[in-house]
Every structure is written in structure tokens, then in C-alpha cells.
Design a protein around this motif. Structure first.
Motif, mmCIF file in Angstrom:
data_model
loop_
_atom_site.group_PDB
_atom_site.id
_atom_site.type_symbol
_atom_site.label_atom_id
_atom_site.label_comp_id
_atom_site.label_asym_id
_atom_site.label_seq_id
_atom_site.Cartn_x
_atom_site.Cartn_y
_atom_site.Cartn_z
ATOM 1 N N TYR A 82 -2.082 -7.491 -4.785
ATOM 2 C CA TYR A 82 -2.021 -6.170 -5.402
ATOM 3 C C TYR A 82 -1.034 -5.284 -4.661
ATOM 4 O O TYR A 82 -0.903 -5.365 -3.441
ATOM 5 C CB TYR A 82 -3.390 -5.487 -5.368
ATOM 6 C CG TYR A 82 -4.365 -6.058 -6.363
ATOM 7 C CD1 TYR A 82 -4.452 -5.529 -7.645
ATOM 8 C CD2 TYR A 82 -5.180 -7.118 -6.033
ATOM 9 C CE1 TYR A 82 -5.340 -6.054 -8.573
ATOM 10 C CE2 TYR A 82 -6.076 -7.649 -6.949
ATOM 11 C CZ TYR A 82 -6.151 -7.112 -8.210
ATOM 12 O OH TYR A 82 -7.017 -7.630 -9.124
ATOM 13 N N ARG A 132 -0.022 2.721 -10.292
ATOM 14 C CA ARG A 132 -0.777 1.581 -10.810
ATOM 15 C C ARG A 132 -0.893 0.537 -9.714
ATOM 16 O O ARG A 132 0.111 0.122 -9.134
ATOM 17 C CB ARG A 132 -0.047 1.011 -12.026
ATOM 18 C CG ARG A 132 -0.797 -0.030 -12.777
ATOM 19 C CD ARG A 132 -0.079 -0.305 -14.125
ATOM 20 N NE ARG A 132 -0.940 -1.036 -15.006
ATOM 21 C CZ ARG A 132 -0.955 -2.363 -15.097
ATOM 22 N NH1 ARG A 132 -0.126 -3.079 -14.360
ATOM 23 N NH2 ARG A 132 -1.795 -2.953 -15.923
ATOM 24 N N TYR A 133 -2.139 0.122 -9.441
ATOM 25 C CA TYR A 133 -2.428 -0.895 -8.422
ATOM 26 C C TYR A 133 -2.800 -2.169 -9.154
ATOM 27 O O TYR A 133 -3.871 -2.281 -9.748
ATOM 28 C CB TYR A 133 -3.581 -0.413 -7.551
ATOM 29 C CG TYR A 133 -3.828 -1.196 -6.286
ATOM 30 C CD1 TYR A 133 -2.846 -1.307 -5.303
ATOM 31 C CD2 TYR A 133 -5.051 -1.795 -6.046
ATOM 32 C CE1 TYR A 133 -3.078 -1.991 -4.125
ATOM 33 C CE2 TYR A 133 -5.302 -2.482 -4.861
ATOM 34 C CZ TYR A 133 -4.314 -2.568 -3.907
ATOM 35 O OH TYR A 133 -4.550 -3.249 -2.727
ATOM 36 N N ALA A 134 -1.884 -3.128 -9.156
ATOM 37 C CA ALA A 134 -2.083 -4.329 -9.944
ATOM 38 C C ALA A 134 -1.330 -5.499 -9.329
ATOM 39 O O ALA A 134 -0.511 -5.319 -8.434
ATOM 40 C CB ALA A 134 -1.599 -4.094 -11.372
ATOM 41 N N ARG A 135 -1.641 -6.665 -9.854
ATOM 42 C CA ARG A 135 -0.898 -7.869 -9.504
ATOM 43 C C ARG A 135 0.211 -8.032 -10.543
ATOM 44 O O ARG A 135 -0.062 -8.069 -11.736
ATOM 45 C CB ARG A 135 -1.818 -9.084 -9.544
ATOM 46 C CG ARG A 135 -2.840 -9.093 -8.451
ATOM 47 C CD ARG A 135 -3.759 -10.278 -8.609
ATOM 48 N NE ARG A 135 -4.555 -10.446 -7.414
ATOM 49 C CZ ARG A 135 -5.734 -11.047 -7.400
ATOM 50 N NH1 ARG A 135 -6.247 -11.533 -8.517
ATOM 51 N NH2 ARG A 135 -6.398 -11.169 -6.274
ATOM 52 N N ASP A 141 -5.352 -8.344 -15.907
ATOM 53 C CA ASP A 141 -6.221 -8.168 -14.744
ATOM 54 C C ASP A 141 -7.256 -7.070 -14.998
ATOM 55 O O ASP A 141 -6.901 -5.919 -15.240
ATOM 56 C CB ASP A 141 -5.361 -7.805 -13.530
ATOM 57 C CG ASP A 141 -6.154 -7.718 -12.240
ATOM 58 O OD1 ASP A 141 -7.384 -7.858 -12.270
ATOM 59 O OD2 ASP A 141 -5.519 -7.509 -11.199
ATOM 60 N N ASP A 143 -9.174 -5.711 -12.840
ATOM 61 C CA ASP A 143 -9.351 -4.874 -11.648
ATOM 62 C C ASP A 143 -8.197 -3.910 -11.396
ATOM 63 O O ASP A 143 -8.089 -3.335 -10.312
ATOM 64 C CB ASP A 143 -9.561 -5.761 -10.418
ATOM 65 C CG ASP A 143 -10.828 -6.579 -10.507
ATOM 66 O OD1 ASP A 143 -11.840 -6.042 -11.013
ATOM 67 O OD2 ASP A 143 -10.815 -7.755 -10.094
ATOM 68 N N VAL A 144 -7.343 -3.715 -12.374
ATOM 69 C CA VAL A 144 -6.221 -2.780 -12.241
ATOM 70 C C VAL A 144 -6.771 -1.368 -12.010
ATOM 71 O O VAL A 144 -7.737 -0.952 -12.640
ATOM 72 C CB VAL A 144 -5.338 -2.804 -13.510
ATOM 73 C CG1 VAL A 144 -4.364 -1.649 -13.519
ATOM 74 C CG2 VAL A 144 -4.608 -4.119 -13.601
ATOM 75 N N GLU A 146 -5.581 2.744 -11.865
ATOM 76 C CA GLU A 146 -4.515 3.660 -12.234
ATOM 77 C C GLU A 146 -4.902 5.077 -11.804
ATOM 78 O O GLU A 146 -6.056 5.474 -11.932
ATOM 79 C CB GLU A 146 -4.267 3.624 -13.742
ATOM 80 C CG GLU A 146 -3.688 2.298 -14.190
ATOM 81 C CD GLU A 146 -3.359 2.262 -15.669
ATOM 82 O OE1 GLU A 146 -2.404 1.528 -16.008
ATOM 83 O OE2 GLU A 146 -4.025 2.934 -16.472
#
Length: 154
Positions: A82, A132-135, A141, A143-144, A146
Motif C-alpha cells: 500500500y 488514496r491508500y491502495a495497492r 481492493d 481495504d482502500v 480515501e
């Protein structure tokens, strides 16, 4: 035939380990840097922005004066895949100038560090900054995370 493949596998593994380690023992590693032309002594690094106001996860309403750069700091753990990305709804009002990841101070494996974004309020008005915290490799996903920051520039 198998004897020729083993050295290639060992070499490939060594290259992966070297790339992951990077050979850099510093606590800060720059990611994305684009220059806005302000504060030339800063070298486009959020940690070099001495005296800049710093905002966190819950500081979603920000008021800034034109030309007075500020930093948004968020906990981040790139070892999980992430990372935070930032975009401005109107870069002519608020520009995302740079971002960097600061490693944790301890040596604990997998410990989170801090991701810092340097923003420049370039003109009067209002804009939102979406984080945005994502893979990047996982489009669906669940579990993103924002965050939306409303920035008013005077």
C-alpha cells in the motif's frame, strides 16, 4: 540442462534482493518530485520544508495563504504493497509538489513509516486534495482508504 538454470535463478534472486535493499541506509527516500519553482533551498522535499504547517489524517479543512507551502503527513507501510497517492482537483489553485516516504526510526520488520506530501497553494480559490491508500496492482481492493482535504487559498 538443469545445471545452466541454477546460476540464472541465483543471479535473479540476488538482483531482486539488491533492488529491494537499494543499498541506502538513509531514513528518507524520495518518490515523486515535481518542481513548482518555490523555495529553491527546499529541494522539493517535504522534510526540507522547515517551518511549513503540517497536517494529519483528521485535518481535512485547510486554510492557506497563496505561496505558503504546507505538508500532509500520513502513516504508511509500503511493505504491505500500500502507498498513498495524492491528486488535486485544481492544480492551478493547489499543486501537489512532492511526496516522500520516511522510514520508521526503529528496525522492526514491517513497521509503518510516514508518507509526506508537499503542497503549494498557488492561487486564491478552493480545491480538494484527494489522497488514496491502495495497492497499485489490485484494482478491486476492499481495504482502500480515501481522504479528502478541502483547501481554501487566500
Amino acid at each position: 540442462m538443469l545445471g545452466h538454470r541454477v546460476p540464472l535463478v541465483v543471479l535473479a534472486g540476488a538482483l531482486v534482493v539488491a533492488a529491494c535493499n537499494g543499498g541506502d541506509d538513509t531514513k528518507t527516500s524520495s518518490r515523486t518530485t515535481t518542481s513548482s519553482g518555490n523555495a529553491s533551498d527546499r529541494k522539493d522535499s517535504p522534510t526540507k520544508c522547515d517551518g511549513c504547517p503540517r497536517y494529519g489524517k483528521s485535518d481535512t479543512a485547510i486554510t492557506a495563504s497563496q505561496g505558503d507551502e504546507f505538508v500532509i503527513e500520513l502513516e504508511s507501510n509500503p511493505t504491505t504493497g500500500y502507498e498513498w497517492t495524492a491528486t488535486s482537483s485544481d492544480p492551478t489553485v493547489v499543486e501537489v509538489v512532492a511526496d516522500e516516504y520516511v522510514k520508521p526510526s526503529g528496525d522492526a520488520l514491517g513497521a509503518p513509516g510516514t508518507q509526506r506530501f508537499l503542497l503549494d497553494p498557488v492561487a486564491s480559490g478552493s480545491a480538494t486534495v484527494q489522497l488514496r491508500y491502495a495497492r497499485s496492482f489490485q484494482a478491486d481492493d476492499p481495504d482502500v482508504q480515501e481522504l479528502t482535504y478541502t483547501v481554501t487559498v487566500s
